[in-house]
Every structure is written in C-alpha cells, then in structure tokens.
Design a protein around this motif. Structure first.
Motif, PDB file in Angstrom:
ATOM      1  N   THR A 155      40.509  37.176  34.274  1.00 28.06           N
ATOM      2  CA  THR A 155      40.371  36.262  33.137  1.00 28.06           C
ATOM      3  C   THR A 155      41.209  36.745  31.958  1.00 28.06           C
ATOM      4  O   THR A 155      41.897  35.962  31.300  1.00 28.06           O
ATOM      5  CB  THR A 155      38.889  36.143  32.722  1.00 28.06           C
ATOM      6  N   TRP A 185      36.649  39.815  38.055  1.00 26.76           N
ATOM      7  CA  TRP A 185      36.660  38.522  37.377  1.00 26.76           C
ATOM      8  C   TRP A 185      37.092  38.678  35.916  1.00 26.76           C
ATOM      9  O   TRP A 185      37.907  37.906  35.417  1.00 26.76           O
ATOM     10  CB  TRP A 185      35.274  37.875  37.452  1.00 26.76           C
ATOM     11  N   ARG A 209      32.862  42.952  41.736  1.00 30.18           N
ATOM     12  CA  ARG A 209      33.282  41.548  41.690  1.00 30.18           C
ATOM     13  C   ARG A 209      33.357  41.059  40.244  1.00 30.18           C
ATOM     14  O   ARG A 209      34.304  40.377  39.848  1.00 30.18           O
ATOM     15  CB  ARG A 209      32.305  40.696  42.498  1.00 30.18           C
ATOM     16  N   ASN A 210      32.394  41.441  39.427  1.00 28.87           N
ATOM     17  CA  ASN A 210      32.394  41.056  38.010  1.00 28.87           C
ATOM     18  C   ASN A 210      33.547  41.698  37.255  1.00 28.87           C
ATOM     19  O   ASN A 210      34.169  41.068  36.396  1.00 28.87           O
ATOM     20  CB  ASN A 210      31.070  41.428  37.352  1.00 28.87           C
TER      21      ASN A 210
END
Length: 63
Positions: free
Chosen positions: A22, A18, A14-15
C-alpha cells in the motif's frame, strides 16, 4: 516484554506485506533515485539519509 495479541505469525506477515504494498503504491512515499539526487545537487537544501544497516532479529526463545 512480550505481548500476545492472538494473531498468527502468517496473519502478521500477510498484514506487513499489505502495508508495504500500500505504501509503495502511494506516490507520497516515493524517493527519487540516486541519479536525480546527484543532478539536483545544490538546488535543494533538503538532505536525505537512509540507514540501511542490518540488525539481527531477536527470535523468541522456545521452552
């Protein structure tokens, strides 16, 4: 060497998503397309090389 940071596999993925999203939204990380690079040939002294070779994933060995 394996390090443990007490984070689950799902949280790690998930990180990563992200961070990728970004960076994609930020215009500083966009590279021009192939057509634009070919049109500007000779006008820019910068060289862009992308290594897209595939490397096998090192999986954790299960006991």
């Amino acid at each position: 060497m394996q390090k443990k940071y007490n984070i689950s596999h799902v949280s790690c993925i998930r990180n990563i998503f992200w961070v990728e999203n970004t960076l994609i939204k930020n215009s500083h990380f966009h590279i021009p397309g192939k057509k634009i690079l070919l049109e500007n040939k000779g006008t820019n002294n910068n060289l862009l090389a992308i290594d897209a070779t595939e490397i096998p994933i090192e999986r954790i060995k299960k006991n």
